[in-house]
Design a protein around this motif. Structure first.
Motif, PDB file in Angstrom:
ATOM      1  N   PHE A   1       0.837  -1.303   0.048  1.00 18.98           N
ATOM      2  CA  PHE A   1       0.040  -0.086   0.014  1.00 18.98           C
ATOM      3  C   PHE A   1       0.795   1.162  -0.050  1.00 18.98           C
ATOM      4  CE2 PHE A   1      -3.265  -3.144   1.365  1.00 18.98           C
ATOM      5  CZ  PHE A   1      -4.432  -2.479   0.608  1.00 18.98           C
ATOM      6  N   ASP A   2       2.050   1.270   0.397  1.00 23.82           N
ATOM      7  CA  ASP A   2       3.011   2.313   0.484  1.00 23.82           C
ATOM      8  C   ASP A   2       3.488   2.796  -0.845  1.00 23.82           C
ATOM      9  OD1 ASP A   2       2.465   2.795   3.147  1.00 23.82           O
ATOM     10  OD2 ASP A   2       4.221   1.574   3.936  1.00 23.82           O
ATOM     11  N   LEU A   3       3.316   1.862  -1.728  1.00 23.63           N
ATOM     12  CA  LEU A   3       4.009   2.242  -3.085  1.00 23.63           C
ATOM     13  C   LEU A   3       5.420   2.327  -3.007  1.00 23.63           C
ATOM     14  CD1 LEU A   3       1.164   4.786  -4.381  1.00 23.63           C
ATOM     15  CD2 LEU A   3       1.246   2.235  -4.712  1.00 23.63           C
ATOM     16  N   PRO A   4       6.423   1.633  -2.617  1.00 25.60           N
ATOM     17  CA  PRO A   4       7.578   1.982  -2.338  1.00 25.60           C
ATOM     18  C   PRO A   4       8.505   2.279  -3.297  1.00 25.60           C
ATOM     19  CG  PRO A   4       7.263  -0.377  -1.749  1.00 25.60           C
ATOM     20  CD  PRO A   4       6.143   0.251  -2.037  1.00 25.60           C
ATOM     21  N   ILE A   5       8.432   1.391  -4.379  1.00 25.76           N
ATOM     22  CA  ILE A   5       9.197   1.726  -5.678  1.00 25.76           C
ATOM     23  C   ILE A   5       8.693   2.852  -6.652  1.00 25.76           C
ATOM     24  CG2 ILE A   5      10.120   0.891  -8.078  1.00 25.76           C
ATOM     25  CD1 ILE A   5      11.577  -0.222  -5.609  1.00 25.76           C
ATOM     26  N   ILE A   6       7.234   2.857  -6.642  1.00 28.93           N
ATOM     27  CA  ILE A   6       6.513   3.884  -7.139  1.00 28.93           C
ATOM     28  C   ILE A   6       6.776   5.249  -6.611  1.00 28.93           C
ATOM     29  CG2 ILE A   6       4.289   4.777  -7.943  1.00 28.93           C
ATOM     30  CD1 ILE A   6       3.360   1.760  -7.821  1.00 28.93           C
ATOM     31  N   ARG A   7       6.840   5.488  -5.225  1.00 30.44           N
ATOM     32  CA  ARG A   7       7.219   6.674  -4.495  1.00 30.44           C
ATOM     33  C   ARG A   7       8.757   6.961  -5.042  1.00 30.44           C
ATOM     34  NH1 ARG A   7       6.292   4.391   0.494  1.00 30.44           N
ATOM     35  NH2 ARG A   7       8.380   4.668   0.803  1.00 30.44           N
ATOM     36  N   ARG A   8       9.533   6.090  -4.964  1.00 26.32           N
ATOM     37  CA  ARG A   8      10.895   6.453  -5.453  1.00 26.32           C
ATOM     38  C   ARG A   8      10.852   7.216  -7.103  1.00 26.32           C
ATOM     39  NH1 ARG A   8      15.686   3.234  -4.639  1.00 26.32           N
ATOM     40  NH2 ARG A   8      17.380   4.177  -5.565  1.00 26.32           N
ATOM     41  N   PHE A   9      10.269   6.556  -7.855  1.00 25.50           N
ATOM     42  CA  PHE A   9      10.031   6.872  -9.161  1.00 25.50           C
ATOM     43  C   PHE A   9       9.438   8.314  -9.347  1.00 25.50           C
ATOM     44  CE2 PHE A   9       7.582   7.230 -12.968  1.00 25.50           C
ATOM     45  CZ  PHE A   9       8.384   6.988 -13.881  1.00 25.50           C
ATOM     46  N   TRP A  10       8.526   8.562  -8.589  1.00 19.22           N
ATOM     47  CA  TRP A  10       7.898   9.843  -8.700  1.00 19.22           C
ATOM     48  C   TRP A  10       8.774  10.792  -8.040  1.00 19.22           C
ATOM     49  CZ3 TRP A  10       3.703   7.369 -10.584  1.00 19.22           C
ATOM     50  CH2 TRP A  10       2.877   8.269 -11.095  1.00 19.22           C
ATOM     51  N   ARG A  11       9.281  10.586  -7.061  1.00 16.20           N
ATOM     52  CA  ARG A  11      10.498  11.640  -6.311  1.00 16.20           C
ATOM     53  C   ARG A  11      11.660  11.843  -7.492  1.00 16.20           C
ATOM     54  NH1 ARG A  11      10.077   8.587  -1.432  1.00 16.20           N
ATOM     55  NH2 ARG A  11      12.015   7.768  -2.113  1.00 16.20           N
ATOM     56  N   GLU A  12      11.945  10.852  -8.081  1.00 18.29           N
ATOM     57  CA  GLU A  12      13.259  10.974  -9.015  1.00 18.29           C
ATOM     58  C   GLU A  12      12.692  11.978 -10.194  1.00 18.29           C
ATOM     59  OE1 GLU A  12      16.553   8.193 -11.307  1.00 18.29           O
ATOM     60  OE2 GLU A  12      15.882   7.940  -9.114  1.00 18.29           O
ATOM     61  N   HIS A  13      11.474  11.759 -10.862  1.00 21.96           N
ATOM     62  CA  HIS A  13      11.226  12.043 -12.079  1.00 21.96           C
ATOM     63  C   HIS A  13      10.341  13.557 -11.837  1.00 21.96           C
ATOM     64  CE1 HIS A  13      13.295   9.125 -14.324  1.00 21.96           C
ATOM     65  NE2 HIS A  13      12.540   8.280 -13.636  1.00 21.96           N
ATOM     66  N   PHE A  14       9.489  13.416 -10.783  1.00 26.04           N
ATOM     67  CA  PHE A  14       8.544  14.725 -10.611  1.00 26.04           C
ATOM     68  C   PHE A  14       8.588  15.322  -9.450  1.00 26.04           C
ATOM     69  CE2 PHE A  14       6.171  10.953 -12.824  1.00 26.04           C
ATOM     70  CZ  PHE A  14       6.331  11.506 -13.973  1.00 26.04           C
ATOM     71  N   GLN A  15       9.936  15.126  -8.816  1.00 25.80           N
ATOM     72  CA  GLN A  15      10.164  15.631  -7.291  1.00 25.80           C
ATOM     73  C   GLN A  15       8.885  16.118  -6.247  1.00 25.80           C
ATOM     74  OE1 GLN A  15      11.649  17.140 -10.677  1.00 25.80           O
ATOM     75  NE2 GLN A  15      12.868  15.591 -10.208  1.00 25.80           N
ATOM     76  N   LYS A  16       8.146  14.982  -6.495  1.00 29.02           N
ATOM     77  CA  LYS A  16       7.088  15.113  -5.422  1.00 29.02           C
ATOM     78  C   LYS A  16       6.350  13.486  -5.119  1.00 29.02           C
ATOM     79  CE  LYS A  16       4.651  17.127  -8.554  1.00 29.02           C
ATOM     80  NZ  LYS A  16       3.241  17.912  -9.063  1.00 29.02           N
ATOM     81  N   ARG A  17       5.693  13.357  -3.944  1.00 33.89           N
ATOM     82  CA  ARG A  17       5.254  12.014  -3.775  1.00 33.89           C
ATOM     83  C   ARG A  17       4.009  11.759  -5.004  1.00 33.89           C
ATOM     84  NH1 ARG A  17       5.527   9.878   1.037  1.00 33.89           N
ATOM     85  NH2 ARG A  17       3.584   8.939   0.972  1.00 33.89           N
ATOM     86  N   PRO A  18       3.793  10.507  -5.198  1.00 35.87           N
ATOM     87  CA  PRO A  18       3.188  10.187  -6.229  1.00 35.87           C
ATOM     88  C   PRO A  18       1.509  10.785  -5.859  1.00 35.87           C
ATOM     89  CG  PRO A  18       3.633   8.251  -4.979  1.00 35.87           C
ATOM     90  CD  PRO A  18       4.547   9.415  -4.844  1.00 35.87           C
ATOM     91  N   GLN A  19       0.930  11.153  -6.709  1.00 31.39           N
ATOM     92  CA  GLN A  19      -0.708  11.719  -6.450  1.00 31.39           C
ATOM     93  C   GLN A  19      -1.638  10.503  -7.003  1.00 31.39           C
ATOM     94  OE1 GLN A  19      -1.038  14.745  -4.789  1.00 31.39           O
ATOM     95  NE2 GLN A  19       1.214  14.229  -4.674  1.00 31.39           N
ATOM     96  N   THR A  20      -1.272   9.233  -6.600  1.00 33.67           N
ATOM     97  CA  THR A  20      -2.316   8.312  -7.090  1.00 33.67           C
ATOM     98  C   THR A  20      -2.105   7.467  -6.083  1.00 33.67           C
ATOM     99  OG1 THR A  20      -2.490   6.635  -8.918  1.00 33.67           O
ATOM    100  CG2 THR A  20      -0.310   6.939  -8.090  1.00 33.67           C
TER     101      THR A  20
END
Length: 290
Positions: free
Chosen positions: A194-213
């Protein structure tokens, strides 16, 4: 219940005719040896020796018991020695911990070439580290360097995570990063947590924010994520080492290949074991297999 050690002490006293000599032979204290004998006599219900000055004289019951048990004990000790001898000449054993997907894809195909017996333990990073600290495993593959007394980390490899979709998924072209992000947020995401561990990392690296999903589906592990994607359930980020066969059979596809995220992996072990020959040998083989 009779303790096997009581019999060994009894045999030693019978052979030495002395509690003190038997204790010395077995590297025990004299009180402990006397306690073994007293416990055995209580279990048998009769005295096994007559206590004389400086000498233990076996009773008739003691002689009979000795005749009965000594061949059994000697045979058991011989078997134990043979097992130890066989173990000493067999392949060394090593216990390795890793994430289930990593072990299945990267390590399991090579264990036949390691020239050692492998015992594998699976789990998340925190669980694996606990096993290492408790000396229940010899070496682990970790995606984090968690500072822990007595634990040493060395760089191992870098894993790459890519955006993976069903093979018929449309891949729109975007000129602006925020439009790509908005499109990704609208997709059905599949995660193993539920914490989206890799997805969070992807969002921080490419969009400089937490995922809005939020994940549409949460399944137990990365192989379940991959299976769900193959069946058209949504998209996710998966390590590329899992994908070769599935890509070649057109079961999934990678979209936006320039948008990936990398994860450094480390080998961790007890610092005190760093010079053990079998551990050093395994580390070299693991590095060659990357």
């Amino acid at each position: 219940m009779v303790d096997f050690e009581w019999y060994r002490s009894f045999i030693s006293i019978f052979k030495q005719s002395s509690v003190s000599e038997a204790a010395r032979t077995r590297m025990m204290t004299q009180p402990a040896m006397s306690q073994h004998l007293a416990s055995l006599e209580a279990e048998v219900g009769e005295l096994l020796f007559t206590r004389a000055p400086r000498k233990m004289i076996p009773t008739e019951r003691g002689k009979a018991l000795y005749t009965q048990v000594v061949p059994l004990i000697e045979a058991l000790e011989e078997t134990t020695q043979n097992l130890k001898s066989n173990a000493a000449t067999s392949l060394p054993a090593i216990r390795i911990g890793a994430a289930k997907e990593f072990f299945r894809e990267k390590l399991a195909p090579h264990i036949g070439s390691y020239q050692m017996r492998i015992f594998a333990y699976m789990g998340v990073a925190s669980k694996l580290l606990d096993l290492l600290v408790e000396e229940k495993v010899d070496i682990i593959v970790m995606s984090q360097k968690i500072s822990t007394p007595g634990i040493e980390y060395i760089p191992y490899m870098q894993e790459e995570f890519a955006l993976v979709t069903p093979p018929d998924y449309s891949e729109p072209t975007f000129d602006e990063l925020d439009v790509l992000e908005a499109w990704l947020c609208c997709q059905p995401w599949i995660s193993y947590d539920f914490d989206l561990p890799i997805i969070r990392r992807f969002w921080r690296e490419h969009f400089q924010k937490r995922p809005q999903t939020h994940p549409t589906h949460v399944v137990p592990d990365l192989h379940s994520v991959l299976t769900a994607i193959e069946q058209g359930a949504g998209i996710s980020l998966l390590p590329t080492f899992m994908l070769d066969d599935h890509l070649s059979r057109n079961k999934v596809k990678v979209i936006y290949p320039s948008y990936t995220v990398h994860n450094d992996l480390y080998l961790a072990y007890q610092t005190k074991n760093r010079n053990l020959a079998h551990l050093k040998s395994l580390i070299e083989m693991l590095k060659k297999a990357v």
